[in-house]
Write a protein that holds these residues in place. Sequence first.
Motif, PDB file in Angstrom:
ATOM      1  N   LYS A  90     -11.099   1.366   9.545  1.00  0.00           N
ATOM      2  CA  LYS A  90     -11.377   2.648  10.177  1.00  0.00           C
ATOM      3  C   LYS A  90     -10.095   3.322  10.652  1.00  0.00           C
ATOM      4  N   ASP A  91      -9.117   2.516  11.041  1.00  0.00           N
ATOM      5  CA  ASP A  91      -7.854   3.052  11.531  1.00  0.00           C
ATOM      6  C   ASP A  91      -6.967   3.404  10.336  1.00  0.00           C
ATOM      7  N   ASP A  92      -6.873   4.678  10.003  1.00  0.00           N
ATOM      8  CA  ASP A  92      -6.026   5.097   8.887  1.00  0.00           C
ATOM      9  C   ASP A  92      -4.785   5.837   9.393  1.00  0.00           C
ATOM     10  N   ALA A  93      -4.340   5.479  10.592  1.00  0.00           N
ATOM     11  CA  ALA A  93      -3.132   6.079  11.157  1.00  0.00           C
ATOM     12  C   ALA A  93      -1.905   5.552  10.402  1.00  0.00           C
ATOM     13  N   PHE A  94      -0.750   6.117  10.711  1.00  0.00           N
ATOM     14  CA  PHE A  94       0.476   5.645  10.081  1.00  0.00           C
ATOM     15  C   PHE A  94       1.630   5.739  11.072  1.00  0.00           C
ATOM     16  N   VAL A  95       2.677   4.999  10.785  1.00  0.00           N
ATOM     17  CA  VAL A  95       3.890   5.029  11.589  1.00  0.00           C
ATOM     18  C   VAL A  95       5.056   5.368  10.670  1.00  0.00           C
ATOM     19  N   ARG A  96       6.178   5.731  11.278  1.00  0.00           N
ATOM     20  CA  ARG A  96       7.395   6.006  10.511  1.00  0.00           C
ATOM     21  C   ARG A  96       8.457   4.980  10.860  1.00  0.00           C
ATOM     22  N   ASP A  97       9.045   4.366   9.796  1.00  0.00           N
ATOM     23  CA  ASP A  97      10.048   3.337  10.064  1.00  0.00           C
ATOM     24  C   ASP A  97      11.079   3.218   8.930  1.00  0.00           C
ATOM     25  N   PRO A  98      11.823   4.248   8.508  1.00  0.00           N
ATOM     26  CA  PRO A  98      11.649   5.651   8.867  1.00  0.00           C
ATOM     27  C   PRO A  98      10.657   6.382   7.952  1.00  0.00           C
ATOM     28  N   MET A  99      10.288   5.749   6.814  1.00  0.00           N
ATOM     29  CA  MET A  99       9.282   6.342   5.940  1.00  0.00           C
ATOM     30  C   MET A  99       7.897   6.180   6.556  1.00  0.00           C
ATOM     31  N   PRO A 100       6.968   7.101   6.287  1.00  0.00           N
ATOM     32  CA  PRO A 100       5.600   6.924   6.786  1.00  0.00           C
ATOM     33  C   PRO A 100       4.934   5.741   6.098  1.00  0.00           C
ATOM     34  N   SER A 101       4.247   4.934   6.876  1.00  0.00           N
ATOM     35  CA  SER A 101       3.587   3.748   6.345  1.00  0.00           C
ATOM     36  C   SER A 101       2.204   3.629   6.973  1.00  0.00           C
ATOM     37  N   PRO A 102       1.124   3.637   6.161  1.00  0.00           N
ATOM     38  CA  PRO A 102      -0.221   3.533   6.718  1.00  0.00           C
ATOM     39  C   PRO A 102      -0.456   2.173   7.382  1.00  0.00           C
ATOM     40  N   THR A 103      -1.398   2.158   8.305  1.00  0.00           N
ATOM     41  CA  THR A 103      -1.769   0.913   8.968  1.00  0.00           C
ATOM     42  C   THR A 103      -2.147  -0.139   7.926  1.00  0.00           C
ATOM     43  N   GLN A 104      -1.560  -1.304   8.042  1.00  0.00           N
ATOM     44  CA  GLN A 104      -1.839  -2.453   7.168  1.00  0.00           C
ATOM     45  C   GLN A 104      -1.543  -2.180   5.698  1.00  0.00           C
ATOM     46  N   GLY A 105      -0.780  -1.129   5.394  1.00  0.00           N
ATOM     47  CA  GLY A 105      -0.421  -0.858   4.005  1.00  0.00           C
ATOM     48  C   GLY A 105      -1.492  -0.167   3.193  1.00  0.00           C
ATOM     49  N   LEU A 106      -2.558   0.295   3.829  1.00  0.00           N
ATOM     50  CA  LEU A 106      -3.689   0.991   3.225  1.00  0.00           C
ATOM     51  C   LEU A 106      -4.519   0.088   2.298  1.00  0.00           C
ATOM     52  N   PRO A 107      -5.254  -0.855   2.858  1.00  0.00           N
ATOM     53  CA  PRO A 107      -6.188  -1.641   2.041  1.00  0.00           C
ATOM     54  C   PRO A 107      -7.391  -0.793   1.649  1.00  0.00           C
ATOM     55  N   VAL A 108      -7.818  -0.888   0.382  1.00  0.00           N
ATOM     56  CA  VAL A 108      -8.967  -0.132  -0.102  1.00  0.00           C
ATOM     57  C   VAL A 108      -9.881  -1.035  -0.915  1.00  0.00           C
ATOM     58  N   GLU A 109     -11.171  -0.675  -0.916  1.00  0.00           N
ATOM     59  CA  GLU A 109     -12.146  -1.314  -1.797  1.00  0.00           C
ATOM     60  C   GLU A 109     -12.205  -0.528  -3.096  1.00  0.00           C
ATOM     61  N   LEU A 110     -12.193  -1.238  -4.218  1.00  0.00           N
ATOM     62  CA  LEU A 110     -12.203  -0.595  -5.525  1.00  0.00           C
ATOM     63  C   LEU A 110     -13.565  -0.723  -6.189  1.00  0.00           C
ATOM     64  N   GLU A 111     -13.939   0.332  -6.890  1.00  0.00           N
ATOM     65  CA  GLU A 111     -15.149   0.299  -7.701  1.00  0.00           C
ATOM     66  C   GLU A 111     -14.816   0.884  -9.062  1.00  0.00           C
ATOM     67  N   PRO A 112     -14.848   0.079 -10.131  1.00  0.00           N
ATOM     68  CA  PRO A 112     -14.522   0.600 -11.459  1.00  0.00           C
ATOM     69  C   PRO A 112     -15.577   1.588 -11.929  1.00  0.00           C
ATOM     70  N   LYS A 113     -15.137   2.626 -12.640  1.00  0.00           N
ATOM     71  CA  LYS A 113     -16.072   3.627 -13.147  1.00  0.00           C
ATOM     72  C   LYS A 113     -16.672   3.204 -14.484  1.00  0.00           C
TER      73      LYS A 113
END
Length: 482
Positions: free
Chosen positions: A450-473
Amino acid sequence: MAIVALLVLFLALLPIIHLLLTKQRSSSKRLPPGSLGLPIIGQSLGLLRAMQASTGEQWLEGRIKRYGPISKLSLFGAPTIFLTGPAANKFIFMNEALVPQQPSSLTRILGKRTIIELVGKDHKRVRAAVMQFLKPDVLKNYVGKIDREVRHHLKMNWIGRQTVTVLPLMKGLTFDIICSLIFGLERGPLREGLGKDCADMLAGMWAVPLNLPFTHFGKSLRASHRARKVLTRITRERRAMVAQGQVSSSEDLITHLLTLGGEDGTNGLTDEEIVDNAMLVLVAGHDTSSTLMTFMMRHLANDQVTYAAVVHEQEEIAKSKAPGEALTWDDLYKMKYTWRVALEILRMIPPLFGSFRRALKDVEFDGYLIPKGWQVFWASSITHMDANIFQEPCKFDPTRFENQSSIPPYCFVAFGSGLRICPGSEFARIETLVTMHYLATRFKWRLCCKDDAFVRDPMPSPTQGLPVELEPKNKEQLMIVK
């Protein structure tokens, strides 16, 4: 050991302290408003904390409200002038007396002969050589090569998986594309070792430049030596092959650079210049495009209207292709909406928060003095999020870029502008569009957290590296990879 490290750091910063004190005394009447703060520390910690909390833009806005569009401060141990606005951007980007100022740690890792370090005739000569390879007329011949790298990457890292973490995978993809297109380096142990060294180099580029075994910088410097050794060997091998007529100038960037100039090499590039700029491309191309593609996936997961429009555009292109057929330059030309989405991401979350220039001589702007040797700091978000330039700047709206000529000059500066505009912008466009084509036509995805925030260090980086669930089409279509 800690006391020794602090002593070394203090001695290294003595010239900066002297500059701070002497310049403040001699130029205080004509300097912009603001405060240099404590010696060495200045306002660095405040800016870094704000960037890590994703409030860097608000931190800068606070300075502007307090001091106006031009002010003085101290950042990373050096006296600095902060400039904002379109006129300031033009002044910075078009003024040959202001040259890029990089942290000494970055220079020691990448080398002194890169296009971000060189000035005057040397900069124009080396930049022109690199730009010859990165211009659209040349890059359009490499779309197929990038297409193969993208599809191989998806087959090995995405297909058949229920969840993936986007940012590290995107960094791996952009690294593979660079190795193939820029260095002519095929998959194998050598490429894998170079990838590890690249990651180690990045970790210490914005660190205190103390070359000690336990420091990030020390580890990065050792990785730099290993990477430089590999690229030097590749350069020497390519030079021998060029001399024997065994390769063409279009083989890769290194080969291209080796074929420039006369036979005596007087108008060409030295091996040091080729290796240093190969190191720069390795790092710069690795981080920026991967960040853009990661944040595109992040936004499309939350914006179903934009997602549907991107998918529609990409599926129309896919319908015109035979099974397994690679994308072409003409296909990329049709991806206008997808690229507008990318530009809007770059406007709202630019990978490069800001950058520094250094004054080669005393210069003036808006009636204020910028002393020789001082830093000039600019931040892209100031004009990107200005409601007078972009209506409702916090609203995601790709239609802003339907007519880019309507955007006032020096306002959208995600790639910089002027004399040192990013030479790799077209390269970034190609790899971004090819990647997003296959992601949009072959997968659906949802954010895992749920937390899709990001930090800069110095590039922007999403929380936890942006994990996603995939569904093939389409499972059958997914397996078509050359």
